[in-house]
Scaffold this motif. Structure first.
Motif, PDB file in Angstrom:
ATOM      1  N   THR A 203      40.086  18.473  17.879  1.00 25.09           N
ATOM      2  CA  THR A 203      40.187  17.250  18.678  1.00 25.09           C
ATOM      3  C   THR A 203      40.416  16.028  17.803  1.00 25.09           C
ATOM      4  N   GLY A 204      39.952  16.075  16.555  1.00 28.45           N
ATOM      5  CA  GLY A 204      40.149  14.948  15.657  1.00 28.45           C
ATOM      6  C   GLY A 204      41.572  14.781  15.180  1.00 28.45           C
ATOM      7  N   ILE A 205      42.401  15.817  15.335  1.00 27.23           N
ATOM      8  CA  ILE A 205      43.807  15.704  14.925  1.00 27.23           C
ATOM      9  C   ILE A 205      44.752  15.855  16.117  1.00 27.23           C
ATOM     10  N   LEU A 206      44.185  15.648  17.325  1.00 32.06           N
ATOM     11  CA  LEU A 206      45.014  15.642  18.535  1.00 32.06           C
ATOM     12  C   LEU A 206      44.584  14.473  19.418  1.00 32.06           C
ATOM     13  N   THR A 207      44.388  13.318  18.785  1.00 32.52           N
ATOM     14  CA  THR A 207      43.878  12.162  19.520  1.00 32.52           C
ATOM     15  C   THR A 207      44.981  11.339  20.181  1.00 32.52           C
TER      16      THR A 207
END
Length: 504
Positions: A203-207
Motif C-alpha cells: 500500500t505504501g507504493i500504490l498511493t
C-alpha cells in the motif's frame, strides 16, 4: 463441455468474509458484476460493469466547473462523495502555512501565493472545500501584471474525479495474493491490529491510485517542463485543476532554496514552450481523462489477467498495478527534476525498464531511432490535432535527441562511414550501423548504475570499445523517451492489454 473463455470475465475464489460478508455490496462498490460459479468452493465469475453493460467505464471523469471566460458552476462539486479518511493536518499548521505564504509575503510574490492555492485545496475539510476552491479561482482570476493586465484571462477550472471503485478493485488483487500464500485465510479473515492493515501489502507504493494521482496526471501537467500550465490540488475524491490558459515558467534560473546551491545547475538553456491556446488545453485535458479512464479500466479489470480457461491471476494484476504506477511516478520525476540532469538520466533509464516490465517496449528497441520514429508517427495519426499540438512537442524532442546522440561517435579505427566495428563474442568483429551502436552504447550507460566495467563476459570488449568510441555527450532531451512510450500506451490502451495476460 468446456466453453472457450471469451476474455470478458475472470473466475476466482473469493472469501465469504470480504466486505464484511457482503460480497454483493463489494461488487457494487467496485463496479463489478459477480455471479457464483461454485458456491461451496468459493468460486465466482467476475466481470466489470462496463464490460457487462457494454458501456464506457465510470472510473475517471472530468467535471467542468468553468470554461475560459465563463462563469463558474461550483454546484457541480456538490455531488462529490465524502472523504474516506478525515484530514490529519492540524488546523494550526495550515494557518501557519497561510501566514507564511500569503500574509508575510510581498504583494508581487506570485509563487508563494500559487503554492498556498495548491495547499489550501488539499488541506480544506470537505465542508470547506468548495469555498476554498472558489477562493483560489477568484485569486487567480484577479491576479494582474504590474501594468494592471490580467495574468490569466483564459482561466478555467475542472475537477478530475477518481471513483472509489478503483481502490476496491486494486484491493481485491492484494487480498487474493495473500490468500494464495495462506489458503486458510479463505475461510477465516485475519485479525486487524492497531498498527498494521490485515491486507496492507504494497500500500505504501500504490498511493497515487487512491490519494495524489500524480503518476497518472503529472506527465500531462509537466508535458512542457520546465513550463507548467495548471495549478492543481489533490483531494481524496480526485484533483482540482485550474488551467491557467497559458504556460508559465516553473523554474527560476537562480536557486530558490539554499540546498539547491549543492545541486547541479541543470541545462543552461532549454527549449521554449510552443504556443498553444486555452481551448487546446481544455481539449487535451478532456482527452487525457477519457484515455486514462479506459486505461485504468483495463489495468484494474480481473479479466485482463486470465489464462485461456478464464482463471484469474491476482498476482499478475497486483504486479501490473505496481509497475504501472511506478512508471508514471518515474516519468513525473524525470519531468520535474529539471536541475539535475544526471539524476534525470538514471530515472529515465529506470522508467524505460519499468515500461519494459509492463511489456510496452523493449529497452533495446526503445533506444533505437527507427522504433522511436515509428511510435512518433503513429502518435501523430492517433491523437486529435488539437491534442497533438499540446502533447507531441516533447515527444519530438525525445526523438530528435536520440538522433543527435548518434553524432557523438568519434572517428577512430572502429568508427567510419556511419558504421561501427564492434568485437563479437566469437572473436570476430561485427559491423553495425551508428543507430545500432547508439542503442548498445545507451544500454552500457543504463547498466552502469552498477559501475562501469561490467561483467567479464563475451560482451565486455564490445562495451569497452563503445565507451572509448563515444564522446559521452548525451542530449538533455533524451530523458523524454519514456514520455514518448507512455503517451503511446495512453493513446492506444490495447497495446497494454496485449501484454498483461499472465505469463505462461
Amino acid at each position: 463441455m468446456n466453453r472457450r473463455h471469451t476474455g470478458t470475465a475472470a473466475v476466482a475464489k473469493i472469501p465469504r468474509w470480504l466486505f464484511g460478508g457482503n460480497i454483493v455490496g463489494y461488487a457494487r462498490a467496485a463496479q463489478l458484476k459477480l455471479r457464483p460459479v461454485d458456491a461451496p468452493e468459493f468460486r465466482w465469475r467476475i466481470e466489470t460493469l462496463e464490460r457487462y453493460e457494454r458501456r464506457t467505464a465510470h472510473l475517471v471523469e472530468r467535471i467542468e466547473i468553468a470554461g475560459p471566460g465563463a462563469p463558474a458552476r461550483w454546484e457541480a462539486l456538490n455531488r462529490l462523495p465524502a472523504s474516506r479518511v478525515g484530514n490529519t493536518v492540524p488546523p494550526a499548521l495550515v494557518a501557519g502555512l497561510r501566514r507564511k505564504l500569503v500574509e508575510d509575503t510581498a504583494e508581487d510574490d506570485v509563487l508563494s501565493k500559487l503554492n498556498w492555492l495548491h495547499a489550501s485545496m488539499t488541506f480544506a475539510e470537505d465542508d470547506q472545500f468548495i469555498e476554498a476552491a472558489c477562493s483560489a479561482f477568484e485569486s487567480l482570476g484577479g491576479a494582474n501584471t504590474t501594468e494592471g493586465v490580467p495574468l490569466f484571462p483564459d482561466l478555467a477550472a475542472s475537477f478530475i474525479r477518481f471513483d472509489q471503485a478503483l481502490t476496491w478493485r486494486a484491493g481485491l488483487a492484494r487480498v487474493l495474493v495473500r490468500i494464495e500464500e495462506e489458503p486458510a485465510l479463505l475461510n477465516t479473515r485475519p485479525e486487524q491490529t492497531d498498527d498494521q492493515m490485515a491486507f496492507g501489502s504494497a500500500t505504501g507504493i500504490l498511493t497515487d491510485l487512491s490519494l495524489t494521482r500524480d503518476a497518472y496526471l503529472a506527465p500531462l501537467f509537466l508535458c512542457h517542463s520546465p513550463f507548467i500550465w495548471a495549478i492543481v490540488g489533490a483531494r481524496q475524491q480526485g484533483v482540482m485543476v485550474y488551467s491557467l490558459g497559458r504556460p508559465i515558467r516553473g523554474r527560476e534560473a537562480v536557486a530558490a532554496e539554499l540546498i539547491q546551491q549543492f545541486m547541479p545547475a541543470g541545462p543552461a538553456s532549454f527549449a521554449g514552450c510552443p504556443p498553444f491556446t486555452a481551448a487546446q488545453m481544455a481539449t487535451t485535458l478532456a482527452w487525457w481523462v477519457k484515455q486514462l479512464n479506459e486505461l485504468l479500466s483495463l489495468v484494474t479489470d480481473p479479466a485482463t489477467y486470465t489464462d485461456q480457461t478464464g482463471e484469474y491471476s491476482p498476482r499478475r494484476q497486483f504486479e501490473a498495478q505496481l509497475s504501472f504506477e511506478q512508471a508514471g511516478r518515474r516519468i513525473q520525476a524525470v519531468l520535474a527534476h529539471q536541475r539535475d540532469q544526471s539524476t534525470r538520466q538514471v530515472l529515465a533509464f529506470a522508467a524505460l525498464d519499468t515500461l519494459e516490465g509492463l511489456g510496452l517496449v523493449n529497452f533495446e528497441q526503445a533506444v533505437q531511432l527507427t522504433k522511436a520514429e515509428k511510435v512518433l508517427d503513429r502518435l501523430g495519426a492517433l491523437l486529435p490535432l488539437e491534442v497533438a499540438e499540446v502533447l507531441l512537442p516533447s515527444a519530438r524532442r525525445a526523438v530528435n535527441a536520440l538522433r543527435e546522440c548518434q553524432d557523438g561517435f568519434l572517428r577512430n579505427s572502429y568508427v567510419s562511414g556511419g558504421q561501427v566495428a564492434l568485437p563479437h563474442k566469437n572473436g570476430q568483429q561485427r559491423v553495425v550501423t551508428v543507430e545500432q551502436a547508439t542503442g548498445q552504447y545507451l544500454r552500457v550507460l543504463r547498466n552502469a548504475h552498477h559501475g562501469f566495467g561490467g561483467q567479464n563476459d563475451a560482451g565486455r570488449r564490445r562495451d569497452e570499445v563503445l565507451l572509448m568510441s563515444h564522446s559521452g555527450n548525451i542530449p538533455n532531451d533524451l530523458v523524454l523517451l519514456p514520455y514518448l512510450y507512455w503517451l503511446h500506451a495512453l493513446a492506444d490502451p490495447q497495446i497494454l492489454h496485449r501484454t498483461l495476460a499472465p505469463r505462461r
